[in-house]
Design an enzyme around this catalytic site. Structure first.
Site, PDB file in Angstrom:
ATOM      1  N   GLU B 445       2.704  -1.345  -5.441  1.00  0.00           N
ATOM      2  CA  GLU B 445       3.620  -2.500  -5.519  1.00  0.00           C
ATOM      3  C   GLU B 445       3.957  -2.872  -6.957  1.00  0.00           C
ATOM      4  OE1 GLU B 445       5.464  -3.672  -3.445  1.00  0.00           O
ATOM      5  OE2 GLU B 445       4.534  -2.658  -1.749  1.00  0.00           O
ATOM      6  N   GLY B 446       4.065  -1.884  -7.788  1.00  0.00           N
ATOM      7  CA  GLY B 446       4.327  -2.164  -9.201  1.00  0.00           C
ATOM      8  C   GLY B 446       3.002  -2.249  -9.917  1.00  0.00           C
TER       9      GLY B 446
END
Lengths: 778, 601
Positions: B445-446
């Site tokens: 997610e980043g």
């Protein structure tokens, strides 16, 4: 010879604008036009000139710099008043572009004018030779073409054409008036069609329009390319045509085609675009008409900016685009733009190829030097760079090679520039390429000093990220704002303090000056808002205090400090002027305390200085309230003076402050003023006693404010801000028997500023201003 | 055997006493979310987590997912647990009632996410991804798409995925190669071809259908990130049957392999091959990143909670062990002379370790739930100004929650393992699984470094720092209001000092970063951690103040408030000072990072 009185004949847009600008320069002007038809019996025979003056008083941007200037223009008509011109020194003719009409007028003028009165024509299309042909020597020696650009007050270019028989003394006198008094950049042109700016500009417009259509660009794309990336105003090309008027284009073309040489490239380029002709026919003549390439669609009560599809001729909502070539230009400059492998890049190349090659071909035909051509395009079309400067950006060799590769002739001057370019710095001197192919020094006129030249060849005495101090000779320093947009911040104040110390030790005087398009629009709001957002209150208070201290130190410095603004001087920049010993302002200075627009009160001594000025104003009404009310109104409504003259009327400038009409002469004038003051200079004495009424005055102001709020004139946050302002201007909790010091007033400014800056309403205003450039009415 | 109990006491304290979530029921649409209802939901969630999901955590990890003949089999018990999960209506806890959801506040869903993740992080992935896809479709899908997919997803019988990453790109999605061309047969549909990797829940045996949200490029796409479109691509093409949608013929998407991972082994991480799969555009062409960010922002917060969840479960088991494990004697002399040795809890260093975990868990929980509560405010509040403020705060805090909670979550899972010594390192006690499971949260997610760049590069400067105002002004107001209270001095004074450090660092990073983006990049991670510490410090000061107020009349809960006050004291004395080191590192600038040549690495 001296020139003291002026007449302008022809009260159209140009004639009346020229008359207004002479009045701006302080000349009494007679403005004459024909007697309107139907005015023969009992009607107003001066209706045309009078109407023009009335229209100009309402126009925005204003042709007049002050209402006082408007009074200098005397309307009349050429039937009744021609005889009265016997005493005028210079007559500017701005009548119809018709040789016959003009020559007939000259006959009549010659009969009444004194023998050495100057006659000049504002023609943009008729060669001088055609106007003087067959006329007396006495006429030819005093006849010139003085070609102003529209609007005359604001456009700095003046093209001057003198015939072979013109008296050099007359030419110099006219040049002097245009330069010093009217503030124009005078470019000497040869007597060729369209002179310089319109000759090149017309081809440039034609090429831009043709190529956009041929290469399938949208008007937005074309404007994005032929705009900022080329140093052209952001209106771009279609925006410019809309501004000038679509219907004017065929006229200009026709008159040029009538006089241009047979082999002129413009002939090959010119064509009547069916789309343009259709638009004109339908009344889409530009901004003055229903719109042009762009229009505002107000259907359904909305306001939608639309643009025309160059292929289909249909209007659709305008879509702002940034072609990749434009992004490439941001990083890689002009070369990256024209070398970008995309329609926008190829378009940029086509336009620049046509335009720059044309310019190179025309020297020395239209002008003796490249300097005149570059200056004409900069001042007449607001280009940031002239054509030869643009060629240097591309590289003269590269440009010549590409021209040749495109199968185009390389003009001799461009050949001569191979391996050298058009401009160079030789040691401390700047030089340009002459038509002989060698370099000559660029010599500035007497009385022009450029800070940029000083900066090029010397090191600053002091410098930080926001300001610098320079030695500009003869014991004078120059304090320059150097931050982005010249905004003021803690570093500016820090350096100002140091600059005052240094100047006091080793110099005689200081000027505050810079060569930005605006002197400064005030404090760095972005920085301030960021500090507000992270609740850095002590830093903000320190910023306010630091500015107050620096400005106060400047006010009481033991040497004169001369402020020299041009363009906008708003907020904190207005406050610095208020603290200067004296100001030498460019006539085009826009001055005001606009803090209320962002929900604040002036905090760097602006409230205090305006109060002191109004209290000391001998013309004011008696009693303690009038000066307070006046300042309350000026600051509360964030009023901005639209010229140096207006700034004097509003007391942002003092009556004795100087006004310079020519931007190029501002620094030299300011320096001269500073040196004159430096002889036996004594700093001002602190105000003897400041007495303010306190809460009673505040109540009175708030009462007025309350009414405005009820009327819906003042918004809720206006009320908060104005209440703070009322508190400062009334002296806080003082009363009329208390004597206050300057520092008391400064402390009051500071505390109200800090209160306001903590409100959400003010944060919202600042944020809105930063994002939209417009005030938020919350 | 490890154990887990949902920390309902603390959760109730944060929701009810600190945040005052009873006010939620005043927001339009949340009339049902009264404290009683919310509490009952929490009780049930706790039971589900403790009784159904936690028992599958270790076995799921041992067994992992199996990929055979294009099909993924989840570990034993998962399908039954998932059925129980959907039967309880948990899949649509915060989903819109219009689509069959429960319509409960997001902050309740936050609690659910924490508890589920603590109990079984792998399991929580399946409904988690569904929820992300649900959010994106709800925000950008057409009415038809919403009517078709959302009820199935709210019910949990169809699950969702987000297909972003490809072999050649993860962080830089502008480089994706998956193509979408107009479908030759079906009007308005597209044919999607390409390979996606690291697709969580891409293939499994828990649901009837899987709804993939896929980033792909249309033929006329502008280059880079501005040319990405989002498509909905179901595993089985839906067909209508008796007025309902059911899974129809197989679409051209298949799982090619599953990854063998360090942790979350019961979560299927798939290579997904799209071979002319039929899909439909979600939202506008080339505007796919916008829709994807709706999903990612929610997912980033959920991942932050995953970090917290592993710290929590690790802490619970470490504490249990430290109380039981008898080894040596207290340095101050025997504490339990009757026993052969003292429990290791007597040792200062064991306490230091456990307190780091405890103080983080409670502070981070308060912080995360504050943000979750703000999501409810910005989705439901009638006043647009209030909505904007809440939205600003959530935007600002999303990278902080994602990074800080997962970084410290992983550190704490390690600390928990350390308490058990060799027993922590072997599988039997379950402690090493938390370390392995927690590790991914820092990456997906980043990655956390990207989160830090988001904070300094985007969030900090947005609207000239307006987002910052939503955090800095409340803290400033709290500090000014409580600075003079003698009882609060020990909490508020260090908070004020740390806050001043954060202010200075913020001004510095903004100023330097404006002139030189590398300076912002060099400061980013340290700055984010500094921000996280101060944010948790703010929550601790508020909790300490509240506990001091409540303790005298606590009526049987004195010990709870007393522990809060003592834990707050530990936080301010032993954890918050880290801000000083971070501030020094930030202030030093980029020079020491950038001066080595490539060859010197």
């Amino acid at each position: 010879m001296t020139i003291e009185t002026i007449a302008v004949i022809g009260a159209g847009v140009m004639g009346s604008g020229i008359a207004a600008h002479f009045a701006n320069a302080g000349y009494p002007v007679r403005l004459l036009d024909v007697v309107p038809k139907g005015a023969a019996e009992g009607g107003n025979r001066n209706a045309l000139a009078e109407g023009a003056i009335q229209r100009m008083l309402k126009a925005d941007p204003a042709p007049f710099m002050s209402r006082r200037a408007a009074k200098l223009v005397t309307p009349g008509n050429i039937e009744d008043d021609l005889d009265s011109l016997a005493d005028v020194d210079w007559v500017v003719e701005a009548v119809l572009e018709d040789t016959g009409v003009k020559r007939a007028l000259y006959d009549r003028l010659e009969a009444v004018l004194k023998p050495d009165a100057v006659i000049s024509s504002n023609t943009s299309t008729i060669p001088l030779g055609m106007l003087t042909e067959g006329r007396s020597e006495g006429f030819r020696r005093r006849f010139l073409i003085t070609h102003f650009f529209n609007p005359p007050r604001y456009m700095r270019l003046l093209e001057l054409v003198a015939g072979p028989d013109a008296d050099p003394a007359i030419v110099e006198a006219v040049r002097g008036v245009c330069d010093h008094r009217l503030g124009k950049g005078v470019v000497t042109c040869k007597d060729t069609p369209g002179f310089i700016a319109n000759r090149i500009g017309t081809l440039w417009i034609q090429s831009s329009v043709n190529n956009a259509i041929d290469m399938g660009l949208s008007v937005e794309e074309a404007d994005a390319v032929v705009g900022r990336p080329m140093g052209v105003p952001k209106t771009g090309i279609f925006g410019l045509v809309d501004l000038v008027g679509l219907d004017l284009m065929p006229h200009i073309a026709k008159s040029l085609l009538a006089t241009l040489p047979a082999d002129d490239p413009y002939r090959a380029l010119y064509r009547e675009e069916p789309l343009v002709m259709r638009l004109i026919e339908e009344g889409y003549t530009g901004r003055k008409g229903k719109g042009g390439f762009y229009r505002l669609n107000k259907a359904g009560g909305g306001k939608v900016k639309e643009s025309i599809d160059l292929k289909t001729g249909e209007f659709a909502p305008s879509v702002k685009v940034t072609p990749e070539a434009v992004d490439a230009a941001k990083a890689g400059g002009l070369r990256a733009l024209v070398e970008h492998d995309s329609p926008a890049g190829r378009y940029a190349w086509a336009v620049l190829r046509d335009t720059l090659a044309y310019a190179a071909r025309l020297v020395p035909e239209i002008c003796d030097t490249i300097l005149g051509v570059d200056e004409a395009m900069r001042l007449g079309y607001n280009w940031k760079f002239g054509p030869f400067e643009l060629i240097d950006q591309l590289g003269a060799d590269w440009f010549a090679d590409r021209l040749a590769a495109d199968g185009q002739a390389v003009p001799p001057l461009l050949e001569a520039a191979r391996g050298k370019g058009f401009y160079r710095a030789e040691g401390e001197r700047l030089q340009y390429l002459t038509t002989a192919g060698d370099f000559a020094d660029i010599v500035l006129p007497e009385g022009v000093i450029r800070l940029s030249d000083i900066k090029r060849v010397s090191k600053p005495l002091l410098k930080n990220g926001s300001a610098a101090l320079w030695d500009i000779g003869d014991g004078v320093t120059c304090f320059e704002f150097t931050s982005k947009m010249n905004s003021l911040d803690d570093q500016t104040m820090d350096l100002l303090g140091k600059a005052l110390k240094l100047t006091g030790k080793s110099h005689k005087a200081m000027v505050v000056y810079n060569e930005g398009s605006n002197f400064s629009v005030g404090a760095n709001l972005g920085l301030a808002l960021f500090a507000v957002n992270i609740a850095l209150w002590p830093q903000i208070e320190q910023l306010v205090k630091g500015g107050q201290d620096a400005y106060k130190a400047m006010k009481y410095a033991p040497f004169p400090v001369v402020g020299a603004p041009s363009g906008m001087a708003l907020g904190g920049a207005c406050e610095i002027l208020l603290h200067c010993s004296s100001v030498q302002a460019h006539a085009e200075s826009y001055v005001g305390l606009v803090e209320a627009g962002v929900g604040l009160v002036p905090g760097w001594g602006g409230c205090k200085e305006m109060l002191l000025r109004h209290m000391a104003d001998k013309r004011r009404a008696g009693g303690p309230m009038p000066p307070i009310s006046k300042v309350f109104e000026t600051i509360g409504m964030a009023k901005v003076a639209k010229s140096a003259h207006e700034a004097k009327e509003m007391l942002f400038l003092r009556e004795g402050d100087g006004v310079t009409m020519n931007r190029d002469r501002l620094l030299a004038d300011a320096k001269a003023r500073a040196l004159a003051m430096a002889e036996d200079y004594a700093p001002p004495a602190p105000p003897e006693e400041i007495r303010l009424p306190g809460p009673t005055a505040r109540t009175a102001l708030e009462l007025a404010l309350d009414t405005m709020a009820k009327q819906g004139v003042a918004t809720p946050h206006d009320t908060v801000v104005a209440d703070g302002l009322a508190r400062v201007l009334s002296g806080g909790d003082t009363d009329i028997t208390d004597v206050m010091s300057e520092d008391d007033l400064l402390a009051l400014e500071r505390s109200v500023f800090m209160e306001l800056v903590r409100t959400q309403g003010t944060a919202a205003r600042v944020e809105h201003m930063l994002e939209t450039g417009k005030p938020l009415r919350n | 055997m490890p154990t887990y109990h949902a920390p309902l006491d603390d959760i109730r304290f944060v929701l009810g006493e600190l945040l005052g979530t009873e006010k939620l029921a005043e927001l339009p649409g949340y009339e049902e979310a009264t404290p009683d209802i919310v509490d009952a939901v929490l009780e049930e969630a706790a039971k589900l987590a403790e009784n159904e999901l936690f028992p599958l955590n270790q076995s799921g990890d041992e067994e992992g997912c199996v990929f055979e003949n294009g099909v993924v089999r989840t570990p034993k018990g998962f399908k039954a647990a998932y059925d129980a999960f959907t039967a309880g209506g948990w899949a649509g806890l915060a989903a819109d009632p219009e689509y069959g959801g429960q319509g409960l506040p997001k902050v309740v869903n936050f609690v659910m996410e924490e508890v589920l993740s603590s109990a079984n992080l792998s399991f929580s992935m399946y409904p988690g991804l569904t929820q992300g896809a649900y959010n994106a479709l709800e925000a950008y899908g057409s009415d038809e798409q919403k009517a078709l997919y959302l009820p199935k997803m709210a019910e949990g019988i169809w699950s969702g995925t987000m297909c972003l990453t490809e072999p050649q790109c993860g962080t830089d999605l502008g480089m994706i190669k998956t193509k979408a061309v107009p479908d030759a047969e079906v009007e308005g549909a597209y044919s999607i071809t390409g390979t996606k990797i690291f697709i969580s829940a891409g293939e499994h045996d828990l649901t009837d259908n899987i709804v993939h949200l896929v980033l792909a490029k249309l033929p006329d796409a502008p280059p880079g990130i501005k040319g990405i479109s989002l498509f909905v691509v179901p595993k089985f093409l839906p067909k209508e049957e008796g007025g309902d949608w059911v899974a129809g013929p197989r679409n051209g998407v298949a799982c090619g392999a599953i990854e063998h991972k360090m942790g979350i082994k019961a979560s299927a991480t798939c290579v997904m091959n799209f071979d002319g799969a039929r899909g439909w555009l979600v939202g506008e062409p080339h505007k796919g990143m916008r829709a994807m960010f709706v999903m990612m922002n929610a997912a980033r917060l959920a991942v932050g909670l995953q970090g917290l969840s592993q710290s929590e479960v690790s802490y619970q088991n470490a504490v249990a062990y430290a109380k039981e494990r008898l080894q040596g004697r207290s340095l101050a002399g025997p504490k339990h002379p009757d026993k052969p040795a003292d429990p290791i809890l007597v040792h200062p260093d064991i306490r230091r370790t456990l307190l780091r975990m405890k103080a983080f868990n409670e502070g981070a929980r308060a912080l995360a739930y504050w943000v979750g509560y703000s999501i409810d405010v910005y989705t439901k509040h009638p006043d647009p100004a209030v909505r904007e403020e809440a939205h600003d705060l959530v935007s600002l805090m999303t990278p902080v929650i994602k990074s800080y909670l997962t970084d410290v979550g992983f550190e704490n899972a390690n600390l928990g393992m350390q308490i058990l010594g060799g027993h922590g390192y072997i599988r039997e006690w379950g402690m090493e699984q938390y370390v392995r499971d927690a590790r991914i949260a820092q990456i997906y997610e980043g990655a956390n470094g990207i989160q830090a760049l988001d904070l300094v590069g985007r969030k900090m400067g947005q609207n000239t720092g307006r987002l910052l105002r939503r955090f800095f002004h409340p803290v400033d107001a709290f500090v000014s209001a409580n600075m003079e209270d003698p009882a609060l001095q020990e909490f508020v004074v260090p908070l004020a000092k740390a806050f001043a450090k954060l202010q200075q660092a913020t001004a510095l990073v903004a100023q330097r970063g404006m002139a030189d983006k590398e300076e912002a990049g060099a400061a980013a991670s340290d700055y984010l951690r500094l921000f996280g510490l101060v944010a948790v410090g703010y929550m601790w000061a508020r909790m300490a103040k509240l506990a001091l107020e409540k303790k005298p009349t606590a009526n049987g809960r004195e010990a709870f408030y007393d522990a809060k006050i003592k834990t707050a004291r530990f936080f301010f004395q032993r954890m918050l000072p880290e801000v000083n080191a971070l501030n020094l590192a930030i202030t030093s600038g980029k020079a020491s990072l950038m001066e080595l040549d490539e060859a010197q690495f």
